[in-house]
Design a protein around this motif. Structure first.
Motif, short mmCIF file in Angstrom:
data_model
loop_
_atom_site.label_atom_id
_atom_site.label_comp_id
_atom_site.label_asym_id
_atom_site.label_seq_id
_atom_site.Cartn_x
_atom_site.Cartn_y
_atom_site.Cartn_z
N THR A 5 -8.62 12.00 -21.52
CA THR A 5 -8.01 12.93 -20.58
C THR A 5 -6.49 12.97 -20.70
O THR A 5 -5.85 13.92 -20.28
CB THR A 5 -8.38 12.57 -19.13
N LYS A 6 -5.90 11.91 -21.25
CA LYS A 6 -4.45 11.87 -21.39
C LYS A 6 -4.10 11.06 -22.64
O LYS A 6 -4.59 9.95 -22.82
CB LYS A 6 -3.81 11.22 -20.16
N ALA A 7 -3.27 11.61 -23.48
CA ALA A 7 -2.81 10.92 -24.68
C ALA A 7 -1.34 11.24 -24.87
O ALA A 7 -0.89 12.34 -24.57
CB ALA A 7 -3.62 11.37 -25.89
N TYR A 8 -0.60 10.26 -25.35
CA TYR A 8 0.83 10.49 -25.56
C TYR A 8 1.37 9.61 -26.68
O TYR A 8 0.80 8.56 -26.99
CB TYR A 8 1.62 10.27 -24.27
N TYR A 9 2.44 10.05 -27.28
CA TYR A 9 3.15 9.33 -28.32
C TYR A 9 3.94 8.20 -27.68
O TYR A 9 4.63 8.41 -26.69
CB TYR A 9 4.09 10.31 -29.05
N ILE A 10 3.86 7.00 -28.24
CA ILE A 10 4.62 5.87 -27.73
C ILE A 10 5.89 5.69 -28.54
O ILE A 10 6.99 5.78 -28.02
CB ILE A 10 3.79 4.58 -27.74
N LYS A 11 5.74 5.40 -29.84
CA LYS A 11 6.90 5.22 -30.70
C LYS A 11 6.46 5.14 -32.15
O LYS A 11 5.29 4.98 -32.45
CB LYS A 11 7.70 3.98 -30.32
N ALA B 297 -7.70 13.94 -29.33
CA ALA B 297 -6.95 13.89 -28.06
C ALA B 297 -6.97 15.21 -27.31
O ALA B 297 -6.48 15.30 -26.19
CB ALA B 297 -5.51 13.49 -28.34
N ASN B 298 -7.55 16.25 -27.93
CA ASN B 298 -7.60 17.58 -27.33
C ASN B 298 -6.20 18.06 -26.95
O ASN B 298 -5.97 18.55 -25.85
CB ASN B 298 -8.54 17.60 -26.13
N ASN B 299 -5.27 17.85 -27.86
CA ASN B 299 -3.87 18.23 -27.64
C ASN B 299 -3.30 18.69 -28.98
O ASN B 299 -3.08 17.88 -29.87
CB ASN B 299 -3.08 17.04 -27.10
N LYS B 300 -3.06 19.96 -29.13
CA LYS B 300 -2.62 20.52 -30.41
C LYS B 300 -1.20 20.12 -30.80
O LYS B 300 -0.80 20.31 -31.94
CB LYS B 300 -2.74 22.04 -30.39
N VAL C 290 5.02 4.36 -39.12
CA VAL C 290 3.74 4.09 -38.46
C VAL C 290 3.93 4.57 -37.03
O VAL C 290 4.84 4.13 -36.32
CB VAL C 290 3.43 2.57 -38.48
N ASN C 291 3.10 5.51 -36.60
CA ASN C 291 3.22 6.11 -35.28
C ASN C 291 2.18 5.54 -34.34
O ASN C 291 1.01 5.40 -34.70
CB ASN C 291 3.08 7.63 -35.37
N PHE C 292 2.61 5.22 -33.13
CA PHE C 292 1.73 4.64 -32.12
C PHE C 292 1.51 5.65 -30.99
O PHE C 292 2.46 6.24 -30.48
CB PHE C 292 2.35 3.35 -31.55
N TYR C 293 0.24 5.80 -30.62
CA TYR C 293 -0.16 6.70 -29.52
C TYR C 293 -0.98 5.90 -28.54
O TYR C 293 -1.58 4.90 -28.87
CB TYR C 293 -1.00 7.85 -30.07
N SER C 294 -1.00 6.34 -27.31
CA SER C 294 -1.86 5.73 -26.30
C SER C 294 -2.72 6.81 -25.70
O SER C 294 -2.32 7.94 -25.57
CB SER C 294 -1.02 5.07 -25.22
#
Length: 66
Positions: free
Chosen positions: A4-10, A44-47, A62-66
């Protein structure tokens, strides 16, 4: 699983930049233009979560997402 929610961390270049926590991690590895970013966006259902580029081999972190 329903995300339901996903975002880029770093993003990080060196191992000291990587996230060290107790969360489970999933790693996507592949050559240029195989759809890694498109896969992340689809799951993540987020384009706009993971950036896709017309220039192959552009990502060097290396990209981290949550």
């Amino acid at each position: 699983m329903n995300i339901t929610k996903a975002y880029y961390i770093k993003g990080g270049v060196h191992p000291k930049d990587f996230i060290k926590d107790d969360m489970a991690q999933v790693v996507l590895v592949g050559k240029s233009n195989v759809g890694k970013s498109s896969f992340i966006n689809c799951v993540a259902n987020n384009k706009k979560l993971a950036h896709t580029s017309g220039q192959p081999g552009k990502t060097r972190t290396v990209n981290f997402y949550s």
